[in-house]
Motif scaffolding. Structure first.
Motif, short mmCIF file in Angstrom:
data_model
loop_
_atom_site.label_atom_id
_atom_site.label_comp_id
_atom_site.label_asym_id
_atom_site.label_seq_id
_atom_site.Cartn_x
_atom_site.Cartn_y
_atom_site.Cartn_z
N ASN B 34 0.80 -1.23 0.00
CA ASN B 34 0.00 0.00 0.00
C ASN B 34 0.84 1.28 0.00
N HIS B 35 2.15 1.13 -0.10
CA HIS B 35 3.05 2.29 -0.07
C HIS B 35 2.74 3.17 1.15
N GLU B 36 2.60 2.52 2.29
CA GLU B 36 2.14 3.21 3.48
C GLU B 36 3.26 3.29 4.51
N PHE B 37 3.55 4.48 4.99
CA PHE B 37 4.63 4.65 5.97
C PHE B 37 4.28 3.91 7.27
N PRO B 38 5.22 3.16 7.84
CA PRO B 38 4.91 2.33 9.01
C PRO B 38 4.89 3.13 10.31
N TRP B 39 3.89 3.98 10.45
CA TRP B 39 3.85 4.90 11.60
C TRP B 39 3.77 4.18 12.93
N ALA B 86 13.96 -0.27 8.62
CA ALA B 86 15.18 0.46 8.90
C ALA B 86 15.11 1.89 8.36
N SER B 87 14.62 2.05 7.14
CA SER B 87 14.60 3.38 6.54
C SER B 87 13.61 4.32 7.23
N ALA B 88 12.60 3.71 7.88
CA ALA B 88 11.64 4.55 8.61
C ALA B 88 12.32 5.26 9.77
N LEU B 89 13.43 4.69 10.24
CA LEU B 89 14.12 5.26 11.41
C LEU B 89 15.48 5.84 11.09
N HIS B 90 16.11 5.31 10.03
CA HIS B 90 17.53 5.54 9.76
C HIS B 90 17.97 7.00 9.89
N ILE B 91 17.28 7.90 9.20
CA ILE B 91 17.75 9.29 9.19
C ILE B 91 17.62 9.92 10.57
N SER B 92 16.55 9.55 11.28
CA SER B 92 16.38 10.11 12.62
C SER B 92 17.46 9.60 13.56
N VAL B 93 17.92 8.37 13.32
CA VAL B 93 18.92 7.78 14.20
C VAL B 93 20.28 8.47 14.04
N LEU B 120 9.72 14.93 15.24
CA LEU B 120 10.22 15.72 14.09
C LEU B 120 10.89 14.79 13.07
N GLN B 121 10.35 14.79 11.86
CA GLN B 121 10.96 14.03 10.77
C GLN B 121 11.83 14.97 9.95
N VAL B 122 13.08 14.57 9.78
CA VAL B 122 13.99 15.36 8.95
C VAL B 122 14.45 14.49 7.79
N ALA B 123 14.33 14.99 6.58
CA ALA B 123 14.84 14.27 5.42
C ALA B 123 16.26 14.75 5.13
N PHE B 124 16.89 14.08 4.19
CA PHE B 124 18.26 14.42 3.85
C PHE B 124 18.29 14.76 2.37
N GLY B 125 18.67 15.98 2.02
CA GLY B 125 18.65 16.38 0.61
C GLY B 125 20.03 16.68 0.09
N VAL B 211 8.47 3.18 2.62
CA VAL B 211 9.14 4.46 2.87
C VAL B 211 9.43 5.10 1.53
N GLY B 212 8.83 6.24 1.29
CA GLY B 212 8.94 6.89 0.00
C GLY B 212 10.30 7.52 -0.25
N SER B 213 10.65 7.60 -1.52
CA SER B 213 11.85 8.31 -1.96
C SER B 213 11.36 9.37 -2.93
N CYS B 214 11.81 10.58 -2.75
CA CYS B 214 11.15 11.67 -3.46
C CYS B 214 12.05 12.49 -4.37
N GLU B 215 11.40 13.04 -5.38
CA GLU B 215 11.99 14.13 -6.16
C GLU B 215 11.47 15.41 -5.51
#
Lengths: 261, 388
Positions: B34-39, B86-93, B120-125, B211-215
């Motif tokens: 379902n492309h659903e983030f595992p909240w 893992a990716s749901a947490l990785h950047i926050s870790v 707080l969710q922070v992405a990495f750009g 976990v989505g990957s975005c443009e």
């Protein structure tokens, strides 16, 4: 509130439980061992009472050296200190001996409240709470699905699980309270909890340190003896009822024969 | 030389496993599908403090090292959650490492406690369509406007961009043609992912879809001057500092996937009966699984060495790169053999091995390709001439 909670390390709930071939005691060596799952509810309840009223939670266990893992888990969840009664001489102690040994240790801690689980998943005797209460000379409240402590009034009241609801029961403090799984949702140990547990006081006592007579504990002096044991027989295959238009009648006959209807 | 795992590390494994037990293969299959983030998973891990493992205690974290964080991530992946977990947490870790090391006191107080609690969710750009490994070629530009910056540009493969509130964004504050060294003139901003100035689209992927990957397109995004991390122009250096720990974490995640694949494959090989006997009786099935186990065990030792060196403050480029190379290779080998063991059923999403296979394959590409690791070892460890 000075709260003591008893815990026990047991073979993993899902592991095949065996008795040692030589001395017929529970084999704790060839299996993974965990904290008795029901004890987690006891630890959680102790922590909740401490959080509400202040005080200290002391974990007490009797078991082999490895049982320190279970102590560590309770400390990681948030208990303040622990006493580990461990000694080769204790091996094979039955419930009577164990309760005498634990009572001796617990008495030195002068608790306001002793919390136990209903039973441990290995022996499933379900008698330790009552034995401890008797030996400590304290009132015992059992099957608690809710515990309310009133330190000022010096009493504890519980909702005691009953077949058709619950009974309100209260006792003066100090008291022994046995809790059931319905009582709470045990917390997971947190990272901070795990790191903090390393620094918490852990007292390791031999039977001698605890003031126990050598003859009063261990397999040789146990009041009950396991004479023999057999593995549970494999499950019998079920009865297959073939439906030839009379399936319902056949099933009803089967259930009646089993005295189920 | 001491190889026994410290009791607190074993306790970390057990505690994380306890939580992960509540999230079975079906949970991950549904979230993938379902492309659903595992909240729910994310929030339970956050509540027990695992997201903040490596964030300093004074800012609400656990104060652990990369060793502890990598054990957490290994177990998360090994539970069967694999990369989706893992990716749901990785950047926050570990993503906030540049802020921890170079951010202002005010930034740390403002953001780190919220990251540690999972709020707080922070992405990495960093990556751009025309600048991946070749990071210094980025063209996303930030221009001063008083104390603030105005950002224009485009990033790609921004993990969690769709659910994040902020992005740690690498921008050029001085264009490439105006700098003395290519690595100069880049700056890290902790920017808001504010619409409509930011336009975010999820990339259609072959796997890791929970976990989505975005443009992400930035069109005139204003970034408050207080969200500049460290000094202007030093962003690349800050970024480099985080590469080794990230490689170690990724290696641990790969190790976890490999262990999950091997566990599932071994179980299947014991249970699946063909020609009247379990298929695990065939050495053609058993030997590759035995080999997978040994490869994973070897990679694990290199991970432990790398994380220990990082936590001791020792140079660990060789070890972190090697760990990433060996673990992703071992993980993909294990997952590939798990596919073979499962035969035709490996292609049914009812079994998790397909996820393990696709996701472990990704580990050979991201965050750095195996080839770039070999470039590093050739040049910086062996002293061979640079090839690119």
């Amino acid at each position: 509130m000075n709260i003591v909670v008893t815990v026990k390390q047991v073979p993993d709930t899902w592991a095949e439980k065996k008795l040692d071939a030589a001395d017929k005691t529970v084999d704790r060596v060839s299996v993974d061992n965990v904290m008795n799952e029901m004890d987690e509810y006891g630890v959680e309840e102790a922590l909740k009472i401490k959080e509400a009223h202040g005080g200290e939670v002391t974990v007490v266990t009797m078991g082999p050296a490895k049982a320190v893992e279970t102590i560590r888990k309770a400390l990681s969840m948030g208990a303040d200190k622990a006493v580990h009664l461990t000694d080769d001489a204790l091996h094979g102690s039955d419930a009577l001996q164990t309760s005498a040994a634990l009572a001796k240790v617990i008495a030195t801690l002068s608790p306001d409240l002793v919390i136990t689980a209903t039973e441990a998943s290995d022996a499933r005797g379900g008698v330790m709470g009552a034995l401890l209460a008797e030996r400590l000379g304290l009132p015992q409240l059992t099957q608690a699905r809710k515990v309310t402590v009133d330190p000022a009034a010096g009493k504890v009241s519980i909702e005691r699980l009953a077949d058709n609801g619950y009974a309100l029961v209260e006792a003066s403090l100090p008291a022994v309270v046995g809790v059931v799984e319905k009582i709470n949702q045990p917390r997971y140990p947190s990272f901070k909890g795990i790191m903090a547990a390393k620094k918490k006081p852990l007292t390791t006592l031999s039977s001698g340190d605890a003031g126990l007579d050598a003859g009063s504990v261990g397999l040789a002096g146990a009041g009950s003896t396991v004479v023999d044991s057999q593995p549970a027989p494999p499950r019998q295959s079920g009865t297959i009822v073939k439906d030839e238009g009379d399936g319902g009648v056949k099933i009803a006959d089967f259930l009646a024969a089993q005295k189920l209807i | 030389m001491e190889f026994e795992e410290p009791p607190e590390h074993t306790a970390i494994r057990e505690a994380v496993r306890d939580i992960c037990k509540g999230f079975d293969a079906e949970y991950w299959r549904q979230h993938e599908k379902n492309h659903e983030f595992p909240w729910k998973f994310h929030n339970e891990m956050a509540a027990a403090g695992w997201i903040g493992t490596a964030i300093p205690e004074e800012f609400g974290g656990g104060g652990g090292g990369i060793t502890e964080a990598s054990i957490v991530m290994e177990e998360v992946a090994a539970s069967g959650g694999a990369m989706n977990a893992a990716s749901a947490l990785h950047i926050s870790v570990f993503g906030m490492n540049p802020v921890v090391k170079y951010g202002s006191q005010a930034q740390k107080e403002k953001y780190l406690p919220r990251v540690a609690t999972g709020e707080l969710q922070v992405a990495f750009g960093v990556t751009e369509p025309d600048a991946g490994t070749d990071t210094t070629s980025i063209t996303t530009r930030a221009v001063r406007d008083g104390d603030d910056y105005i950002v224009h540009g485009q990033k790609v493969w921004t993990t969690k961009g769709h659910v994040a509130e902020k992005v740690l964004l690498l921008v050029r504050t001085t264009p490439l043609e105006e700098v003395r060294k290519r690595t100069d003139g880049m700056t890290l901003l902790l920017a808001d992912l504010r619409r409509p100035e930011v336009d975010i689209h999820q990339i259609d992927k072959i796997a890791r879809n929970a976990v989505g990957s975005c443009e992400v397109r930035y069109d005139g995004l204003r970034v408050d001057g207080s969200d500049l991390v460290g000094e202007e122009g030093k962003g690349f250096k800050y970024l480099l500092d985080g590469l080794n720990p990230e490689r170690i974490l990724i290696a641990a995640e790969a190790l976890g996937i490999g262990k999950a694949a091997l566990r599932v494959a071994t179980q299947y090989a014991n249970e699946r009966v063909v020609f009247g006997r379990p298929i695990g009786k065939n050495q053609g099935i058993a030997f590759p699984l035995a080999e997978a186990h040994m490869r994973l065990a070897a990679a694990e030792l290199v991970i432990r060495q790398a994380s220990w060196r990082y936590d001791q403050g020792l140079p660990c480029g060789e070890h972190a790169n090697s760990a990433k190379f060996l673990a992703s290779d071992a993980a993909f080998f294990a997952a590939d053999r798990a596919m073979q063991t499962h035969g035709g059923f490996s292609f049914a999403t009812e079994y998790p091995v397909g996820r393990f296979w696709a996701e472990s394959r990704l580990m050979k590409i991201a965050p750095v390709s195996q080839e770039m690791v070999m470039n590093y070892i050739s040049e910086h460890v062996l002293g061979l001439p640079r090839s690119y």
